[in-house]
Design an enzyme around this catalytic site. Structure first.
Site, short mmCIF file in Angstrom:
data_model
loop_
_atom_site.label_atom_id
_atom_site.label_comp_id
_atom_site.label_asym_id
_atom_site.label_seq_id
_atom_site.Cartn_x
_atom_site.Cartn_y
_atom_site.Cartn_z
N ARG A 226 0.73 -1.30 0.11
CA ARG A 226 -0.07 0.10 0.00
C ARG A 226 0.77 1.19 0.02
O ARG A 226 0.24 2.40 0.05
CB ARG A 226 -0.94 -0.04 1.23
N GLY B 216 -13.25 6.13 3.61
CA GLY B 216 -14.73 6.70 3.27
C GLY B 216 -15.11 7.71 4.21
O GLY B 216 -14.12 8.68 4.76
N LEU B 242 -11.43 5.03 -5.07
CA LEU B 242 -11.74 6.33 -3.84
C LEU B 242 -10.68 5.82 -2.69
O LEU B 242 -10.64 4.63 -2.34
CB LEU B 242 -13.08 5.99 -3.40
N ASP B 243 -9.90 6.91 -2.33
CA ASP B 243 -9.22 6.92 -1.34
C ASP B 243 -7.84 5.96 -1.29
O ASP B 243 -7.13 5.40 -0.23
CB ASP B 243 -9.93 6.28 0.13
N ALA B 244 -7.54 5.37 -2.62
CA ALA B 244 -6.50 4.49 -2.79
C ALA B 244 -5.50 4.63 -3.53
O ALA B 244 -4.42 3.93 -4.00
CB ALA B 244 -7.29 3.12 -3.45
#
Lengths: 299, 299, 299, 299
Positions: A226, B216, B242-244
């Site tokens: 990540r 989220g 999203l958010d990644a």
């Protein structure tokens, strides 16, 4: 790591000889502190430290940890408890009274990685952990020599797939009665609900990630994939829901793109051993209260 | 926050007048550094700082950021680029050459929460952000006066449900051409893939949690429920997932059981503004390279 | 703390078999990086990591640390050095070439407090310190058993007032020739200038305060009296001026009014052992260069 | 930085309408907590938070901060104080009773550097500082426009060498009566003992170093020369002895050899503004008690 000399150890015992800790939780309402402190005053106690927290002053739950000195604690321990009972009942308290001088008993579970175990052994040897380590239990034989060199019994109890229940029987038998704390110092087996019920909120695990990020296995690999810029570790009480018990302590370590998975693990070990040691120390000093799935820590 | 005096500003420009940055990424193999540094030497350049990273010395990808001074950079900028082309080709490089003195252009998107916007405005006013803020765009009118008091245009473009495409058209029109960076400073609308494609790896978002924990909405509520002992923030490039997107920077703040959700948010704002400002500063100074879904940051 | 298995250890040696580090310092001018990297390219080397720093691009001093892989390093080590000599001379370089695979030799001095010694022993046993600990020397007999349990010789050399010179003779004799590093792991005696001259910038001390605050003795008592909110530790090279040698690393730990002197010391030990371990690790990996009274650290 | 809406502000006032804080210090002995909490119980108060500290349970001094809610605080404030007087006298207490809802009054002194002033103004505007900023006083005219744009009066009072007494007269006149706090937000003049006596333990200064390292002028230059690896800032009460008053808060920022003096200052400004803001916030919420030359902070 400073090894306590006999003299220092006696000084510690002497200093804490008459020190007690009272832990209380009850529905919040006016008068609790007054009732408790009035009781202690009547007992001739001198309050040394007091921490409290309420989830809501109107309708919430009240938590208190109070340290006090009282002359001849050992002799009077039972009678103080007896006298407090009516006070506790009138406020519907859950409570306990602990002699600071009484050393708690703990057992450590470990698999192959030794950094958390060693940190605990060293802190213990240095006198910083006020507990007796009764036994170290492992599903591997590797740490036997090291552990025994500290004068602590080592029990190798293999855990074989499909025969876990058997292993847990042996583990439960190997843990002495009235142990206060089980520490999973990188113990890589999942404990059954049946086992957990024997030690509710008495088992501390170190999870090698910053929960709830990277739950489950191989968190450093997940973190590497990540591309995170901080890695962390979490000490928590073990409950039936995996990696979801009340968190006691967390900390992080900065990393960069340069670190490969191996280096992340190496850096992670430093955070893990520090975080676990802090959580264990707080538990042993009765600084952690549990409320629902959260902890209240009075450090 | 120190406002640069005219004299200091001129000094900065003078000092960086002949400073350039070269950013390179290519398959790793022997000779890259030699080829680049030999080229720079031939150009009469003096290397001031150099950072490099390889994912694997044998089969990996090589990344380099090199700062150098060369006399009369402005006049020679195009010819240096022209001369470097054959070197770049022989190593299959992706590369760029940047004049440190050229101020980048940026636009800021904001909704109602102003702490991140204000941090950027203050850093900008103090001379610490080497960029021109061309416009601030918001789906709310609230910040108009504040932004205009800094001499920066403010565009209020409402975003109505079911008519988002229309709003994005207006936003794209409101962002000047050749802008280098879009900052989502607590902009609470999700941008469409179509919008994102216009600015690949040029949109920085601040996520008010320690990703990938609490992705989220309502992360502080989530963090509060989970009883975490640290809250954090993450600055990342925005991608379709999203958010990644690739994480640029993260940081955390210690919290305890005492903090309610409101206090968590207040503490979180401090981390958010710090983390975002760091990420924006690094982007503007060409310190962030992207590889797959990760960043390489040469701070 | 993870003990390296035989297999892991061989893997480490294999991975670093052909890895070398070159350390360079010289007057800054254009062409240095080009000359060095061209040389390495001609040798068939592949640069793995490279760090550089200049005190001033015009008139300053240039520092470089470069890691590279080259086939058959061991056989070619002397010839590479020989070939580099003319390059070095033309830039007036001070330089060295180090085989990453060669384990450095170190000696540790200790008095009575053991936390720093133990941290080094544990890191060493876990394979994290790439060095051989040749001997532990102490003015007290206390640690003998512990040290010898690690398979390391222990020399008890008492230091008697007015006969320090004699003790230092014995110490110098007890330290093997060609030792690369002496670590003062809470060694509470001051070394004479004569001793220091034998090991210039090769002796690392841990000072139990955040230098230059609280120089000299009893820093925790000083810190307590002053009511500071952070305590720290400093690892530095030892020079003739007490507590004033080049600082390698510093770190701090937050404290409050609650901590008494004993607790400050206990918290301080954690910082001390961490800071010292980091400094020692960097020194052993040739990451520390000294310039005047400062260090350049390429971590 | 979040601007409080009218609704939020009213909610805050409503929530704190009946909240009071009692601050106590007295010789430690048994019964203090019981007496105080019994008194509060009789008043119908509900204790929300309570912190205490004793320098020594036997012979020391006891400090307490207690927050409680009591119906109709405003009307009953004086009568509660009156009723507490006999309790206080019997324990020889120094004490005060504060309505949480009453906004304190503060004045800010500033010279040319504006980062600390701006941080306070922004926090104030965002509602995070529960105080009214009555006036900003400066020996320079530079910040006039900025300060007045916040609706706060700005007084430019030049300080001329040899006529400092005159300037201080004007300053004392410019500060409204019954101000609770003076903040020296990078005010670069030394205040006379006469001035200080008017505001004992009511003047907070931010020192741009990690005291007691680098006392006096030009600490960043000193830090740079010494090659430290961390820079810090200290917020402290001002006393007659320069830079030696009780420390309220300290923090640090990691630096490396790469930072020149200018960059150290820039990084330092971030630490300074954070540390000062924390100290001011704690003072305004009555969380700081002074004992000798130390502070007790109940954060």
């Amino acid at each position: 790591m400073h090894l306590l000399s006999e003299r220092e150890w006696l000084a510690y015992r002497q200093k804490n000889k008459d020190r007690a800790r009272m832990l209380i939780s009850c529905p919040d309402r006016a008068g609790i502190v007054a009732a408790v402190s009035h009781f202690l005053f009547e007992q001739g106690a001198n309050i040394v430290q007091s921490d409290q927290y309420t989830t809501d002053p109107e309708t919430g739950r009240f938590f208190m940890r109070i340290e006090f000195d009282v002359v001849n604690l050992a002799e009077r321990y039972e009678s103080i408890k007896e006298s407090f009972r009516p006070v506790a009942e009138s406020y519907a308290m859950e409570w306990s009274l602990v002699e600071a001088n009484r050393r708690k008993k703990m057992a450590i579970f470990v698999s192959k990685e030794d950094h958390c175990l060693l940190e605990l052994l060293w802190l213990w040897k240095s006198g910083a952990l006020h507990a007796d380590i009764e036994v170290v239990i492992s599903n591997h034989p590797d740490m036997k020599e090291t552990v025994e060199s500290f004068g602590i019994p080592y029990r190798h109890i293999p855990v074989v797939k499909d025969r876990k229940a058997e292993a847990e029987e042996a583990q439960l038998a190997a843990v002495p009665d009235n142990v206060d704390l089980l520490v999973l110092a990188r113990y890589m087996q999942i404990l059954s609900p049946r086992f957990l019920q024997v030690y509710p909120m008495q088992i501390i695990n170190i999870h090698h990630s910053f929960l709830p990020a990277f739950v489950g296995a191989k968190p450093y690999e997940q973190a590497y994939q990540r591309g995170v810029k901080l890695i962390g570790a979490t000490a928590h009480y073990v409950t039936e829901e995996l990696d979801a018990g009340p968190i006691i302590e967390q900390d992080v370590q900065r990393v960069t793109h340069q670190e490969d998975v191996e280096t992340l693990k190496q850096l992670g070990r430093q955070v893990e051993r520090t975080v676990l040691a802090r959580a264990v120390g707080w538990h042993l000093e009765d600084r952690v209260l549990v409320y629902g799935n959260k902890t209240i820590v009075f450090p």
